[in-house]
Design an enzyme around this catalytic site. Sequence first.
Site, PDB file in Angstrom:
ATOM      1  N   LYS A 200       0.857  -1.202   0.000  1.00 36.54           N
ATOM      2  CA  LYS A 200       0.000   0.000   0.000  1.00 36.54           C
ATOM      3  C   LYS A 200       0.880   1.233   0.000  1.00 36.54           C
ATOM      4  O   LYS A 200       1.750   1.375   0.852  1.00 36.54           O
ATOM      5  CB  LYS A 200      -0.849   0.031   1.275  1.00 36.54           C
ATOM      6  CG  LYS A 200      -2.082  -0.815   1.213  1.00 36.54           C
ATOM      7  CD  LYS A 200      -2.987  -0.467   2.370  1.00 36.54           C
ATOM      8  CE  LYS A 200      -3.155  -1.648   3.299  1.00 36.54           C
ATOM      9  NZ  LYS A 200      -4.001  -1.406   4.446  1.00 36.54           N
TER      10      LYS A 200
ATOM     11  N   GLY B 148     -12.888  -2.104   4.221  1.00 37.63           N
ATOM     12  CA  GLY B 148     -12.129  -1.288   3.260  1.00 37.63           C
ATOM     13  C   GLY B 148     -10.855  -1.972   2.792  1.00 37.63           C
ATOM     14  O   GLY B 148     -10.592  -2.060   1.580  1.00 37.63           O
ATOM     15  N   THR B 149     -10.051  -2.469   3.745  1.00 38.97           N
ATOM     16  CA  THR B 149      -8.756  -3.078   3.402  1.00 38.97           C
ATOM     17  C   THR B 149      -8.934  -4.247   2.448  1.00 38.97           C
ATOM     18  O   THR B 149      -8.301  -4.317   1.394  1.00 38.97           O
ATOM     19  CB  THR B 149      -8.069  -3.593   4.699  1.00 38.97           C
ATOM     20  OG1 THR B 149      -8.005  -2.521   5.636  1.00 38.97           O
ATOM     21  CG2 THR B 149      -6.696  -4.156   4.434  1.00 38.97           C
TER      22      THR B 149
HETATM   23  C1  R5P Z   1      -5.001  -4.365   9.901  1.00 40.96           C
HETATM   24  O1  R5P Z   1      -3.862  -4.337  10.393  1.00 40.96           O
HETATM   25  C2  R5P Z   1      -5.908  -5.518  10.098  1.00 40.96           C
HETATM   26  O2  R5P Z   1      -5.245  -6.745   9.916  1.00 40.96           O
HETATM   27  C3  R5P Z   1      -7.109  -5.456   9.204  1.00 40.96           C
HETATM   28  O3  R5P Z   1      -6.678  -5.462   7.857  1.00 40.96           O
HETATM   29  C4  R5P Z   1      -7.943  -4.231   9.448  1.00 40.96           C
HETATM   30  O4  R5P Z   1      -8.182  -4.071  10.809  1.00 40.96           O
HETATM   31  C5  R5P Z   1      -9.247  -4.344   8.706  1.00 40.96           C
HETATM   32  O5  R5P Z   1      -9.962  -3.181   8.885  1.00 40.96           O
HETATM   33  P1  R5P Z   1     -11.015  -2.675   7.815  1.00 40.96           P
HETATM   34  O6  R5P Z   1     -11.907  -3.839   7.501  1.00 40.96           O
HETATM   35  O7  R5P Z   1     -11.734  -1.556   8.526  1.00 40.96           O
HETATM   36  O8  R5P Z   1     -10.265  -2.194   6.612  1.00 40.96           O
END
Ligand code: R5P
Length: 318
Positions: A191, A224-225
Amino acid sequence: MTIQIISGSAHPALSKKVAKYLGITLSPTENKRFADGETYVRIKRKVRGDDVFLIQPVCPPVNDNLIELLVTIDALKRANVGKINVVAPYLGYTRQDRKVVSREPISAKLVANLISTAGADRIFCVDLHKDQIQGFFDIPVDHFVGYPFFADYFKRQKIKDLVIIAPDVGAVDKARKMATLLSAPIAFIDKRRSAHNKSEVLKVVGEVKGKMAVILDDIIDTGGTITAAAKAVIEGGAREVKICATHAILSGDAADKLQNSAATEVLFLDTIPIAKDKMRKKMKQLSMAKLLAKAIKRIHQGKSLGKLFTWEDKLTQL
Ligand code: R5P
């Protein structure tokens, strides 16, 4: 010491399944709210001298479930219980594990202190956000991981040209372990922000062209991620993409984001209950209740849990 299983109100379905595997019934509790919103819990069966397993993931509503966990531990302690084993398959607040800017709390450490100060003797968790959070506790921590469940699932499907994807650099270690179990290669998402106030650029590092990509993460919160990662993988040439994540937090419109994403399937474990209105066609929950029951039995019998980590042998043989 007699074994007893107590369920908090966070995930009764999982508690019932675990108790069923163990061939015992859940010990009854009275659980209510005072008019001002305070939580009240009373254990309705004698627990003096007993080995009690309290199942309560600290999932949304996180603050309510955390307080309920703490007051239940207190009720048990004051009833002269033999041992209090907290089973928190998901432990909220653990993402706040360090100060990133000044004057922030380290809430993960605070929560660990609260649980042991309340009187817990031991805690069982699954996929803590970082493995080293185990060290925030001064009581024994049994830490299980989710990827072997997903690896089993995909192994049974005998998929060709599989590639396991870490959605960020922090997730590479677990993706590599899952890939090892499946004899598959890995790739990861890099990213980058091209400039301030510009959106993130996602670059897939590794070969995904024509492959069935499986993205592995610990948590899906806003979604989102992982949905951005799924899109990047398809744009990178993967023929199909599936998502797996241990904890289904699913805040806001995450469920719809997943349903409308590039992924054809989204797998979770049942560490957190998924509300009916958040369940979508693409989602599936794999149950870890049987493993949990086996772990509880072995802890109660004072036996090592190492026998249950069958996947570790496969990882160390290589
Ligand atoms: C990040 O370090 C975690 O492993 C997850 O990728 C993150 O917490 C996911 O968050 P979201 O679904 O809000 O993007």
